[in-house]
Design a protein around this motif. Structure first.
Motif, PDB file in Angstrom:
ATOM      1  N   ARG A 161      10.736   4.441   1.703  1.00  0.00           N
ATOM      2  CA  ARG A 161       9.357   3.991   1.548  1.00  0.00           C
ATOM      3  C   ARG A 161       8.421   5.023   2.171  1.00  0.00           C
ATOM      4  NH1 ARG A 161       5.962  -0.650   1.262  1.00  0.00           N
ATOM      5  NH2 ARG A 161       4.084  -0.357   2.515  1.00  0.00           N
ATOM      6  N   LYS A 186       4.278  10.004   5.713  1.00  0.00           N
ATOM      7  CA  LYS A 186       4.983   9.153   6.665  1.00  0.00           C
ATOM      8  C   LYS A 186       5.996   8.349   5.863  1.00  0.00           C
ATOM      9  CE  LYS A 186       2.710   7.425  10.070  1.00  0.00           C
ATOM     10  NZ  LYS A 186       1.794   6.609  10.904  1.00  0.00           N
ATOM     11  N   ASP A 202       4.657   5.562   3.335  1.00  0.00           N
ATOM     12  CA  ASP A 202       3.473   4.781   3.683  1.00  0.00           C
ATOM     13  C   ASP A 202       2.191   5.605   3.625  1.00  0.00           C
ATOM     14  OD1 ASP A 202       4.397   2.115   4.200  1.00  0.00           O
ATOM     15  OD2 ASP A 202       5.461   2.932   5.927  1.00  0.00           O
ATOM     16  N   SER A 203       2.302   6.919   3.548  1.00  0.00           N
ATOM     17  CA  SER A 203       1.102   7.755   3.432  1.00  0.00           C
ATOM     18  C   SER A 203       1.481   9.086   2.803  1.00  0.00           C
ATOM     19  CB  SER A 203       0.457   7.989   4.805  1.00  0.00           C
ATOM     20  OG  SER A 203       1.295   8.798   5.622  1.00  0.00           O
ATOM     21  N   GLU A 213       7.605   3.475  -3.092  1.00  0.00           N
ATOM     22  CA  GLU A 213       9.018   3.325  -2.789  1.00  0.00           C
ATOM     23  C   GLU A 213       9.870   3.997  -3.856  1.00  0.00           C
ATOM     24  OE1 GLU A 213      10.579  -0.533  -1.020  1.00  0.00           O
ATOM     25  OE2 GLU A 213      11.397  -0.610  -3.068  1.00  0.00           O
ATOM     26  N   THR A 225       0.823  -1.211   0.000  1.00  0.00           N
ATOM     27  CA  THR A 225       0.000   0.000   0.000  1.00  0.00           C
ATOM     28  C   THR A 225       0.856   1.260   0.000  1.00  0.00           C
ATOM     29  OG1 THR A 225      -0.108  -0.057   2.421  1.00  0.00           O
ATOM     30  CG2 THR A 225      -1.875  -1.172   1.201  1.00  0.00           C
ATOM     31  N   GLY A 226       2.165   1.104  -0.059  1.00  0.00           N
ATOM     32  CA  GLY A 226       3.062   2.252  -0.014  1.00  0.00           C
ATOM     33  C   GLY A 226       3.685   2.569  -1.358  1.00  0.00           C
TER      34      GLY A 226
END
Length: 529
Positions: free
Chosen positions: A518, A404, A520-521, A377, A374-375
């Protein structure tokens, strides 16, 4: 027993072509999809496999509105396959054959829908190369342009553009001559498709392919029978010289009276799907390599275009008849565009929170951007800087950008940026380094950048929440940065400050090893909300 390829159960043949067959298939979750199965002889060719991978990457970058989006792709043994959304409805060629030509509001709605699709396709850096009536499906929610089987990335396959690919009746003159192609070739094909839809005839007649190709390069199109308003637009798109044709965006503006593309694409999704519109991905900005001096050595390539041509007055888009149910949704879209002066029609809810599904992915000189679960990179090669745009414009009056992120490998810096532009490289970057220092830098591709704050040491963590504000106040931009809920940096810029435009994420590696970050949001919201 039905054949299963890549987990998709083939149910029946929908059509076939030079590259393979298209089947209606059941998905692993019980839904329906269209599966293009490539001829085994092609799929075994290593050169074709590379081209197939480029096709998939290109198709994934195209915004989903007015097209059949790619759902999956892969190679199962000697079989390469491409899975797209199944679009229920006849193609334009069959519909005109069965029911006759379109006219009035129905034809205008079709013209707008296909022009919108071309704007999305070209905006992703792709040339379709084979736009024709059989590649336009008339779904209950409006026309969908399909089949990127011979599409190529504009910037990465210039040599392949010299091959004569496509359907003779809708080829542009430069395509007939085997010259390198630009998106203007698709605009020419758009004119041919609309002429066919409105008259039931091929604009350069039928017969042997050689005869048709000669008429395309040497003779004018036959457009009698087209409504006068749309005929003027079609004539401009069928100019022999590609420099005299409008771009897809200019074409859309001609059709809907100058409405900006961003608003048009937002309305098309809301009107056709009833959902919240989210514009598709923009072309990724160029990577920047950092010289030992710290000065970027790569810049945005310059683009030239001919002077804008005089355009006829915008067409009236009043709806007339409704005997074409497949494009009733498109007609509604045209009416919505005509009423686009009411901002509430296209204003999107805030905050915008990314699922990263529409962000640019792929490999480039500077590194790789990819979805990771869901992230999102970024892997950056030594001495390079990557920055990626969110597929949502900033609000007016200031913006809060948050993300994040975690440094997974290497050393360097990473963070968010705002008030940026993918075309010029303008942006304010808010970064945190692997050594725990924060900076605010005003950047433009091809320049060193001007540090507005820092570097200053602060306390970072394994996973950092970075929040940045670009606020508007009295001719200056106020910049503030928080790290893990603590205000860590403040600055302002009154020297030709950048205004609201685009936002995104960035990462830059040190000179010795790759850096991987990475995210994440990611979220955007108006300042003060």
């Amino acid at each position: 027993m039905n054949e299963v390829i890549g987990g998709y159960t083939l149910r029946r043949l929908l059509g076939s072509g030079g590259m393979g067959e298209v089947h209606l298939a059941s998905t692993p979750t019980g839904g329906l999809a269209a599966v293009k199965v490539i001829h085994p002889a092609l799929a075994r060719d290593p050169a074709f496999r590379r081209r197939f991978e480029r096709e998939v990457a290109a198709a994934r970058r195209v915004a989903r509105f007015c097209t059949a989006p790619v759902l999956d792709a892969g190679i199962d043994g000697d079989v390469a396959y491409l899975v797209t959304e199944y679009v229920k409805g006849p193609d334009l060629a069959r519909a005109v054959h069965d029911q006759g030509p379109l006219s009035g509001g129905n034809l205008e709605a079709l013209a707008v829908g296909i022009a919108t699709a071309l704007s999305a396709i070209h905006g992703a850096g792709v040339i379709h190369r084979d736009l024709k009536p059989s590649n336009v499906l008339l779904s209950p929610l409006g026309p969908r342009v399909i089949d990127f089987g011979i599409a190529q990335l504009v910037e990465h396959d210039g040599l392949a553009s010299q091959a004569i690919l496509g359907t003779p009746a809708f080829m542009a003159p430069e395509q007939v001559r085997g010259e390198p192609l630009t998106p203007a070739a698709d605009v020419f094909a758009w004119g041919g498709v609309i002429a066919f839809a409105g008259t039931g005839r091929l604009p350069f007649g039928g017969g042997a392919p050689g005869e048709v190709l000669y008429r395309i390069t040497q003779e004018g199109p036959r457009l009698d029978g087209l409504d006068e308003g749309i005929r003027q637009v079609v004539e401009r798109t069928l100019a022999k010289d590609p420099r005299l044709r409008p771009t897809a965006q200019q074409l859309l503006a001609d059709l809907v009276g100058g409405t900006r593309l961003a608003a048009a694409t937002e309305v098309v999704e809301r009107t056709w799907t009833g959902g919240t519109a989210t514009p598709g991905p923009r072309p990724a900005p160029p990577d920047v390599r950092l010289a030992p001096s710290g000065v970027p050595v790569a810049s945005v390539p310059s683009k030239t275009s001919p002077a804008p041509q005089d355009r006829p007055p915008a067409m009236s888009v009043a709806r007339k008849r409704r005997r074409w149910p497949w494009i009733a949704g498109a007609a509604a879209f045209v009416l919505a565009i005509a009423a686009a002066a009411v901002p509430a029609l296209w204003q999107e809810p805030w905050p915008y929170e990314a699922g990263f599904g529409e962000w640019a992915v792929g490999e480039s000189q500077g590194g790789t951007a990819r979805q990771s679960g869901t992230g999102y990179e970024l892997t950056v090669k030594p001495g390079w800087r990557l920055w990626k745009s969110a597929p949502r414009q900033e609000p007016e009056g200031g913006v809060i950008v948050s993300a994040k992120a975690a440094l997974e490998k290497g050393s360097g810096e990473y963070g968010v940026w705002c008030h940026g532009s993918a075309s010029t490289g303008d942006r304010y970057e808010f970064g945190v380094s692997s050594s725990g220092q924060v900076t605010i830098v005003k950047r433009r591709t091809g320049t060193r950048g001007r540090t507005l704050y820092g570097p200053a040491s602060t306390q970072s963590a394994a996973v950092n929440r970075i929040v940045a504000e670009c606020g508007e106040s009295g001719g200056r931009v106020t910049l503030r940065m928080w790290l893990n809920e603590r205000l860590v940096a403040e600055a302002s810029d009154a020297d030709a400050p950048y205004g609201p435009n685009e936002s995104g994420v960035h990462a830059a590696s040190a000179a010795t090893a790759d850096l991987r970050v990475r995210f994440d949001s990611f979220a955007l919201r108006p300042a003060g909300q």
